[in-house]
Write a protein that holds these residues in place. Structure first.
Motif, short mmCIF file in Angstrom:
data_model
loop_
_atom_site.label_atom_id
_atom_site.label_comp_id
_atom_site.label_asym_id
_atom_site.label_seq_id
_atom_site.Cartn_x
_atom_site.Cartn_y
_atom_site.Cartn_z
N SER A 115 44.44 24.04 44.06
CA SER A 115 43.73 24.67 45.25
C SER A 115 45.06 25.52 45.44
O SER A 115 45.58 25.48 43.90
CB SER A 115 43.93 23.19 46.40
N TYR A 116 44.58 26.16 46.01
CA TYR A 116 45.86 27.39 46.55
C TYR A 116 45.30 27.93 47.91
O TYR A 116 44.61 27.73 48.50
CB TYR A 116 45.42 28.61 45.67
N LYS A 117 46.94 28.39 48.28
CA LYS A 117 46.98 29.47 49.26
C LYS A 117 47.45 30.72 49.26
O LYS A 117 48.24 30.69 48.12
CB LYS A 117 47.70 28.39 50.03
N SER A 118 47.40 31.47 49.71
CA SER A 118 47.73 32.87 49.63
C SER A 118 48.52 33.31 51.22
O SER A 118 47.82 33.08 52.28
CB SER A 118 46.83 33.69 49.13
N GLN A 119 48.85 34.41 50.83
CA GLN A 119 49.54 35.10 52.33
C GLN A 119 49.93 36.60 51.15
O GLN A 119 50.65 36.70 50.55
CB GLN A 119 51.14 34.65 52.00
#
Length: 98
Positions: A42-46
């Motif tokens: 999974s991932y999140k981004s900024q």
């Protein structure tokens, strides 16, 4: 997604796996270890001056790591960079800002 804010967790895309594959040699060198499995979970981004990705990676068995990967703006032609990482993570640990 607003600039500077961290996105919701998402399932990895082929593009995210490519980023993870690109920083794998750097990660292995820093840990002095080779990993047979190195799969984005999974991932999140900024969004900054480019994009920072916070990616949960399965290293095999019960081992997980969280990687902080920076992708600069395309016009800079700068390479993708492994900024930081956290070891000792579990399948259930949420990827957060670090």
């Amino acid at each position: 997604m607003m600039t500077g804010g961290l996105s919701e967790a998402r399932s990895p895309t082929p593009e995210i796996q490519e980023l993870v594959d690109e920083v794998k040699p750097t990660f292995e060198a820093k840990n002095n270890e080779k990993y047979e499995e190195f799969k984005a979970v999974s991932y999140k981004s900024q969004v900054v001056a480019g994009i920072i990705y916070y990616v949960k990676v399965h290293l095999g068995k019960d081992e997980y790591a969280h990687l902080k990967i920076f992708r600069p703006l395309p016009q800079t032609k700068d390479p993708v960079e492994l900024m930081d990482y956290q070891m000792g993570k579990t399948k259930d640990d949420e990827v957060t800002y670090f």
